[in-house]
Each structure stands twice: as C-alpha cells, then as structure tokens.
Motif scaffolding. Structure first.
Motif, PDB file in Angstrom:
ATOM      1  N   MET A 152      29.391  52.056  47.040  1.00  9.90           N
ATOM      2  CA  MET A 152      30.485  51.244  47.497  1.00  9.90           C
ATOM      3  C   MET A 152      31.695  51.477  46.599  1.00  9.90           C
ATOM      4  SD  MET A 152      30.460  47.186  47.931  1.00  9.90           S
ATOM      5  CE  MET A 152      31.917  46.304  47.700  1.00  9.90           C
ATOM      6  N   ILE A 153      32.796  51.736  47.162  1.00  9.88           N
ATOM      7  CA  ILE A 153      34.039  51.977  46.434  1.00  9.88           C
ATOM      8  C   ILE A 153      34.825  50.667  46.401  1.00  9.88           C
ATOM      9  CG2 ILE A 153      36.196  53.268  46.416  1.00  9.88           C
ATOM     10  CD1 ILE A 153      34.723  55.492  47.875  1.00  9.88           C
ATOM     11  N   PRO A 154      35.219  50.220  45.193  1.00  8.11           N
ATOM     12  CA  PRO A 154      35.968  48.957  45.113  1.00  8.11           C
ATOM     13  C   PRO A 154      37.349  49.090  45.764  1.00  8.11           C
ATOM     14  CG  PRO A 154      35.250  49.680  42.930  1.00  8.11           C
ATOM     15  CD  PRO A 154      34.916  50.763  43.901  1.00  8.11           C
ATOM     16  N   SER A 155      37.800  47.997  46.343  1.00  9.10           N
ATOM     17  CA  SER A 155      39.122  47.986  46.971  1.00  9.10           C
ATOM     18  C   SER A 155      40.199  47.844  45.892  1.00  9.10           C
ATOM     19  CB  SER A 155      39.215  46.830  47.967  1.00  9.10           C
ATOM     20  OG  SER A 155      39.182  45.604  47.258  1.00  9.10           O
ATOM     21  N   ARG A 156      41.423  47.954  46.316  1.00 13.12           N
ATOM     22  CA  ARG A 156      42.553  47.869  45.388  1.00 13.12           C
ATOM     23  C   ARG A 156      42.577  46.505  44.685  1.00 13.12           C
ATOM     24  NH1 ARG A 156      48.386  49.679  47.306  1.00 13.12           N
ATOM     25  NH2 ARG A 156      47.249  51.616  47.407  1.00 13.12           N
ATOM     26  N   GLY A 157      42.283  45.433  45.416  1.00 16.05           N
ATOM     27  CA  GLY A 157      42.259  44.088  44.838  1.00 16.05           C
ATOM     28  C   GLY A 157      41.149  43.952  43.791  1.00 16.05           C
ATOM     29  N   GLN A 158      39.991  44.541  44.081  1.00 14.33           N
ATOM     30  CA  GLN A 158      38.879  44.489  43.131  1.00 14.33           C
ATOM     31  C   GLN A 158      39.220  45.287  41.867  1.00 14.33           C
ATOM     32  OE1 GLN A 158      35.808  45.944  45.728  1.00 14.33           O
ATOM     33  NE2 GLN A 158      35.057  43.857  46.195  1.00 14.33           N
ATOM     34  N   TRP A 159      39.890  46.445  42.044  1.00 12.43           N
ATOM     35  CA  TRP A 159      40.308  47.231  40.877  1.00 12.43           C
ATOM     36  C   TRP A 159      41.294  46.434  40.020  1.00 12.43           C
ATOM     37  CZ3 TRP A 159      37.957  51.014  38.704  1.00 12.43           C
ATOM     38  CH2 TRP A 159      37.232  51.933  39.450  1.00 12.43           C
ATOM     39  N   ALA A 160      42.214  45.757  40.655  1.00 18.53           N
ATOM     40  CA  ALA A 160      43.195  44.962  39.915  1.00 18.53           C
ATOM     41  C   ALA A 160      42.497  43.848  39.138  1.00 18.53           C
ATOM     42  CB  ALA A 160      44.238  44.388  40.870  1.00 18.53           C
ATOM     43  N   PHE A 161      41.521  43.202  39.787  1.00 15.61           N
ATOM     44  CA  PHE A 161      40.778  42.135  39.113  1.00 15.61           C
ATOM     45  C   PHE A 161      40.007  42.677  37.904  1.00 15.61           C
ATOM     46  CE2 PHE A 161      36.827  39.656  38.701  1.00 15.61           C
ATOM     47  CZ  PHE A 161      37.388  38.441  38.334  1.00 15.61           C
ATOM     48  N   LEU A 162      39.296  43.798  38.079  1.00 16.53           N
ATOM     49  CA  LEU A 162      38.545  44.403  36.975  1.00 16.53           C
ATOM     50  C   LEU A 162      39.479  44.850  35.846  1.00 16.53           C
ATOM     51  CD1 LEU A 162      35.926  46.521  38.964  1.00 16.53           C
ATOM     52  CD2 LEU A 162      35.508  44.449  37.631  1.00 16.53           C
ATOM     53  N   PHE A 163      40.613  45.408  36.230  1.00 17.05           N
ATOM     54  CA  PHE A 163      41.587  45.860  35.239  1.00 17.05           C
ATOM     55  C   PHE A 163      42.132  44.675  34.436  1.00 17.05           C
ATOM     56  CE2 PHE A 163      45.846  47.445  34.005  1.00 17.05           C
ATOM     57  CZ  PHE A 163      45.434  48.527  33.258  1.00 17.05           C
ATOM     58  N   SER A 164      42.380  43.551  35.118  1.00 13.78           N
ATOM     59  CA  SER A 164      42.881  42.364  34.421  1.00 13.78           C
ATOM     60  C   SER A 164      41.818  41.792  33.483  1.00 13.78           C
ATOM     61  CB  SER A 164      43.353  41.305  35.413  1.00 13.78           C
ATOM     62  OG  SER A 164      42.252  40.794  36.132  1.00 13.78           O
ATOM     63  N   LEU A 165      40.543  41.865  33.863  1.00 15.13           N
ATOM     64  CA  LEU A 165      39.469  41.399  32.986  1.00 15.13           C
ATOM     65  C   LEU A 165      39.380  42.243  31.722  1.00 15.13           C
ATOM     66  CD1 LEU A 165      36.541  40.557  35.438  1.00 15.13           C
ATOM     67  CD2 LEU A 165      37.964  38.972  34.139  1.00 15.13           C
ATOM     68  N   VAL A 166      39.605  43.524  31.872  1.00 14.97           N
ATOM     69  CA  VAL A 166      39.537  44.427  30.727  1.00 14.97           C
ATOM     70  C   VAL A 166      40.692  44.153  29.760  1.00 14.97           C
ATOM     71  CG1 VAL A 166      39.709  46.839  30.021  1.00 14.97           C
ATOM     72  CG2 VAL A 166      38.264  46.215  31.950  1.00 14.97           C
ATOM     73  N   LEU A 167      41.861  43.873  30.288  1.00 15.30           N
ATOM     74  CA  LEU A 167      43.037  43.661  29.439  1.00 15.30           C
ATOM     75  C   LEU A 167      43.157  42.250  28.882  1.00 15.30           C
ATOM     76  CD1 LEU A 167      45.807  45.628  31.314  1.00 15.30           C
ATOM     77  CD2 LEU A 167      44.523  46.308  29.296  1.00 15.30           C
ATOM     78  N   THR A 168      42.572  41.271  29.498  1.00 11.87           N
ATOM     79  CA  THR A 168      42.752  39.878  29.100  1.00 11.87           C
ATOM     80  C   THR A 168      42.155  39.545  27.728  1.00 11.87           C
ATOM     81  OG1 THR A 168      42.846  39.198  31.400  1.00 11.87           O
ATOM     82  CG2 THR A 168      42.378  37.489  29.785  1.00 11.87           C
ATOM     83  N   PRO A 169      40.910  39.890  27.403  1.00  8.98           N
ATOM     84  CA  PRO A 169      40.359  39.486  26.105  1.00  8.98           C
ATOM     85  C   PRO A 169      41.184  39.940  24.895  1.00  8.98           C
ATOM     86  CG  PRO A 169      38.589  40.179  27.530  1.00  8.98           C
ATOM     87  CD  PRO A 169      39.879  40.495  28.232  1.00  8.98           C
ATOM     88  N   PRO A 170      41.668  41.181  24.809  1.00 11.38           N
ATOM     89  CA  PRO A 170      42.475  41.526  23.640  1.00 11.38           C
ATOM     90  C   PRO A 170      43.773  40.733  23.568  1.00 11.38           C
ATOM     91  CG  PRO A 170      41.715  43.515  24.741  1.00 11.38           C
ATOM     92  CD  PRO A 170      41.368  42.359  25.621  1.00 11.38           C
ATOM     93  N   ALA A 171      44.399  40.458  24.688  1.00 11.14           N
ATOM     94  CA  ALA A 171      45.639  39.686  24.674  1.00 11.14           C
ATOM     95  C   ALA A 171      45.374  38.267  24.184  1.00 11.14           C
ATOM     96  CB  ALA A 171      46.261  39.685  26.070  1.00 11.14           C
ATOM     97  N   VAL A 172      44.281  37.663  24.633  1.00 13.33           N
ATOM     98  CA  VAL A 172      43.945  36.309  24.198  1.00 13.33           C
ATOM     99  C   VAL A 172      43.574  36.305  22.736  1.00 13.33           C
ATOM    100  CG1 VAL A 172      42.286  34.432  24.490  1.00 13.33           C
ATOM    101  CG2 VAL A 172      43.262  35.554  26.495  1.00 13.33           C
TER     102      VAL A 172
END
Length: 85
Positions: free
Chosen positions: A1-21
């Motif tokens: 299953m290939i993730p949709s654009r919205g799912q990629w954006a969500f995963l990308f935001s999860l990856v970037l959020t912890p270091p910013a916090v």
C-alpha cells in the motif's frame, strides 16, 4: 500500500515535531546570559552590603570598647535640649 499525500504529510510532521518540541523545552530550561549576569550582579551587591554592614559593626564595637576603657569621659549628648523660656 502506498501512502497518500495526506498520510505522507502527517508522517513527515511526526518526524519533525519531537525535535522542535525538545528544542523549545531546552530553551526554556536554560536561563539566558542576561539573567545569569543579573543574578551575579545581585549576589555581588549582597556581598558588598554585608561587607559594609560588618565594617559598621566593627566601628560600633570599637566605639563601645573605647567608651568602656575611658569611663571618666562624659557621655556624648544624643539630643540638644532647648532652654526654658
């Protein structure tokens, strides 16, 4: 299953959020240089105040010792009395 654009954006935001916090929490935890300088300044002022107070205490003790060694000396008046009319 290939993730949709919205799912990629969500995963990308999860990856970037912890270091910013975590970076924000580290910034809050460490006081800035200005605050540290002010704290050092206040500590220095307290030390100076204590040194001046100790100097005053020593002067008062010396005066007390001098008066106790010279009992024949008249006491110094603390207030001036006005002559009666």
């Amino acid at each position: 299953m290939i993730p949709s654009r919205g799912q990629w954006a969500f995963l990308f935001s999860l990856v970037l959020t912890p270091p910013a916090v975590s970076a924000a929490s580290k910034e809050v935890a460490q006081p800035d240089r200005e605050m540290l300088r002010m704290m050092d300044f206040l500590k220095d002022m307290e030390v100076i105040k204590n040194m001046e107070m100790m100097k005053d205490i020593r002067q008062l003790e010396q005066m007390r010792d001098q008066v106790s060694r010279d009992p024949g000396r008249p006491p110094t008046p603390t207030t001036k009395k006005e002559p009666a009319k």
